[in-house]
Design an enzyme around this catalytic site. Structure first.
Site, PDB file in Angstrom:
ATOM      1  N   GLY A 200      73.258  44.742 -24.319  1.00 46.85           N
ATOM      2  CA  GLY A 200      73.383  45.042 -25.743  1.00 46.85           C
ATOM      3  C   GLY A 200      72.045  45.410 -26.359  1.00 46.85           C
TER       4      GLY A 200
ATOM      5  N   HIS B 134      69.907  51.165 -27.434  1.00 48.13           N
ATOM      6  CA  HIS B 134      69.022  52.198 -27.958  1.00 48.13           C
ATOM      7  C   HIS B 134      69.293  53.480 -27.171  1.00 48.13           C
ATOM      8  CE1 HIS B 134      66.776  51.345 -24.340  1.00 48.13           C
ATOM      9  NE2 HIS B 134      66.657  50.080 -24.703  1.00 48.13           N
ATOM     10  N   GLU B 135      68.527  54.522 -27.466  1.00 52.11           N
ATOM     11  CA  GLU B 135      68.754  55.826 -26.831  1.00 52.11           C
ATOM     12  C   GLU B 135      68.695  55.755 -25.299  1.00 52.11           C
ATOM     13  OE1 GLU B 135      69.690  59.081 -27.307  1.00 52.11           O
ATOM     14  OE2 GLU B 135      70.436  58.205 -29.156  1.00 52.11           O
TER      15      GLU B 135
ATOM     16  N   HIS C 100      69.854  53.355 -23.356  1.00 54.54           N
ATOM     17  CA  HIS C 100      71.211  53.004 -22.904  1.00 54.54           C
ATOM     18  C   HIS C 100      72.169  54.171 -23.121  1.00 54.54           C
ATOM     19  CE1 HIS C 100      69.674  48.902 -24.188  1.00 54.54           C
ATOM     20  NE2 HIS C 100      70.055  48.661 -22.945  1.00 54.54           N
TER      21      HIS C 100
ATOM     22  N   GLN D   9      69.360  35.453 -15.511  1.00 52.69           N
ATOM     23  CA  GLN D   9      68.202  36.293 -15.150  1.00 52.69           C
ATOM     24  C   GLN D   9      66.993  35.998 -16.024  1.00 52.69           C
ATOM     25  OE1 GLN D   9      70.529  40.009 -16.095  1.00 52.69           O
ATOM     26  NE2 GLN D   9      68.567  40.756 -16.821  1.00 52.69           N
TER      27      GLN D   9
ATOM     28  N   GLY E 134      68.728  52.485 -15.605  1.00 55.78           N
ATOM     29  CA  GLY E 134      67.579  53.247 -16.085  1.00 55.78           C
ATOM     30  C   GLY E 134      66.367  53.043 -15.186  1.00 55.78           C
TER      31      GLY E 134
ATOM     32  N   VAL F 290      63.750  56.982 -21.135  1.00 55.90           N
ATOM     33  CA  VAL F 290      63.770  57.667 -22.438  1.00 55.90           C
ATOM     34  C   VAL F 290      62.645  57.073 -23.279  1.00 55.90           C
ATOM     35  CG1 VAL F 290      65.114  58.200 -24.497  1.00 55.90           C
ATOM     36  CG2 VAL F 290      66.247  58.059 -22.275  1.00 55.90           C
TER      37      VAL F 290
ATOM     38  N   SER G  78      64.935  47.255 -25.606  1.00 54.88           N
ATOM     39  CA  SER G  78      65.509  46.363 -26.636  1.00 54.88           C
ATOM     40  C   SER G  78      64.436  45.435 -27.175  1.00 54.88           C
ATOM     41  CB  SER G  78      66.647  45.541 -26.040  1.00 54.88           C
ATOM     42  OG  SER G  78      67.621  46.397 -25.494  1.00 54.88           O
ATOM     43  N   ARG G  79      63.428  45.143 -26.354  1.00 59.13           N
ATOM     44  CA  ARG G  79      62.384  44.193 -26.767  1.00 59.13           C
ATOM     45  C   ARG G  79      61.366  44.834 -27.726  1.00 59.13           C
ATOM     46  NH1 ARG G  79      63.393  42.127 -21.242  1.00 59.13           N
ATOM     47  NH2 ARG G  79      64.053  39.958 -21.483  1.00 59.13           N
TER      48      ARG G  79
END
Ligand code: PAF
Length: 286
Positions: free
Chosen positions: A32, A35-36, A38, A62, A148, A177, A187-188
């Site tokens: 979740g 962003h671009e 994903h 993880q 990715g 990307v 995401s971070r």
């Protein structure tokens, strides 16, 4: 119409219907906070497969005990909207108990690809990643799954697992990307203050420098890594976990850049751990 699915039983029913229709299935596993990066995976799946399934699950196994599991960004409503706009057919967002049912006690033992770099800094990380990815692949049974290249080592570990365990799914790895200024999407990144977001550009700048040095003929890995470190350390609070120049298949350190070489970094800026990488294209001698 995009379907929101929360249980494995419901997911299996949906997948059976798609299979009966003879459609191929593309799967994008995520945690979740989309962003671009994903969405580029989702678009690749959309272009290649009849049905696209995306999972959103922040996988506790993880994360290490002192990592950011509890504060990891959770933006489900926004994620669902973004995925609907990309034409995703099913969004699977199971609870922790649905994925790790009571008594769960089986794990994927990952091999050499999981040992260096992230494996050294985050013990147990790839065991958790490989286990959840294998479980998700068994739930969705996709034709292709999309990852990715920003998580280069993760993609390598998953490819190895897919080959070693004869998984029928094709593993596709899509390019990193970047933001217009070069910062790799993550995401971070949203943890970073505006000032730290600027300082985080040192990761990209160090990779650009490494490429330039190789283009100018520098082949000594130690020299290149030292120059990369200088760039990173120019950001006042940067703490380097690793700056590595390694063989892209074995992840073993190289001394000379004589063929494609992975430059990989993990750096903490303002306590946010960021990773990035690129392939340096050194020419083979002779
Ligand atoms: O890359 C990620 O977001 C995660 O490691 C993955 C592959 C979804 C497994 O939890």
């Amino acid at each position: 119409m995009q379907k929101l699915i929360k249980t494995v039983a419901e997911l299996r029913e949906g997948i059976d219907v798609v299979r009966r229709r003879g459609q191929s299935i593309g799967f994008v596993p995520t945690m979740g906070a989309l962003h671009e990066g994903h969405l580029s995976l989702v678009r690749a799946a959309r272009a290649e497969c009849g049905c696209v399934v995306v999972s959103i699950f922040v996988n506790p196994t993880q994360f290490g005990p002192n990592e950011d599991f509890s504060k990891y960004p959770r933006t489900l409503d926004n994620d669902i909207e973004l995925l609907a706009a990309c034409g995703v057919n099913m969004v699977f967002c199971p609870s922790e108990n649905e994925v790790y049912r009571k008594g769960h006690d089986t794990w994927v033992e990952v091999g050499a690809a999981a040992v260096p770099l992230e494996g050294e800094c985050r013990p147990g990380h790839f065991r958790g990643v490989a286990t959840v990815v294998l479980k998700l692949l068994n739930m969705v049974r996709p034709d292709a799954a999309y990852f990715g290249q920003k998580d280069y080592q993760q993609a390598l570990v998953i490819r190895r697992m897919a080959a070693d365990l004869d998984l029928p799914t094709e593993i596709r790895v899509c390019p990193i990307v970047r933001e217009p200024d070069g910062l790799a999407m993550s995401s971070r990144n949203r943890y970073l203050s505006p000032a730290a977001r600027q300082r985080a550009l040192v990761l990209w700048k160090s990779l650009v420098l490494a490429n330039e040095l190789v283009e100018q003929g520098e082949r000594d890995a130690r020299t290149i890594a030292a120059r990369m470190r200088e760039v990173i350390e120019s950001a006042e609070d940067a703490r380097i976990d690793y700056v590595a120049l390694v063989d892209p298949d074995s992840l073993r350190p190289v001394e000379n850049i004589e063929g494609p070489t992975l430059a990989a970094l993990a750096v903490k800026i303002e306590n946010t751990r960021l990773i990035d990488n690129c392939i340096l294209r050194g020419e083979r001698r002779g």
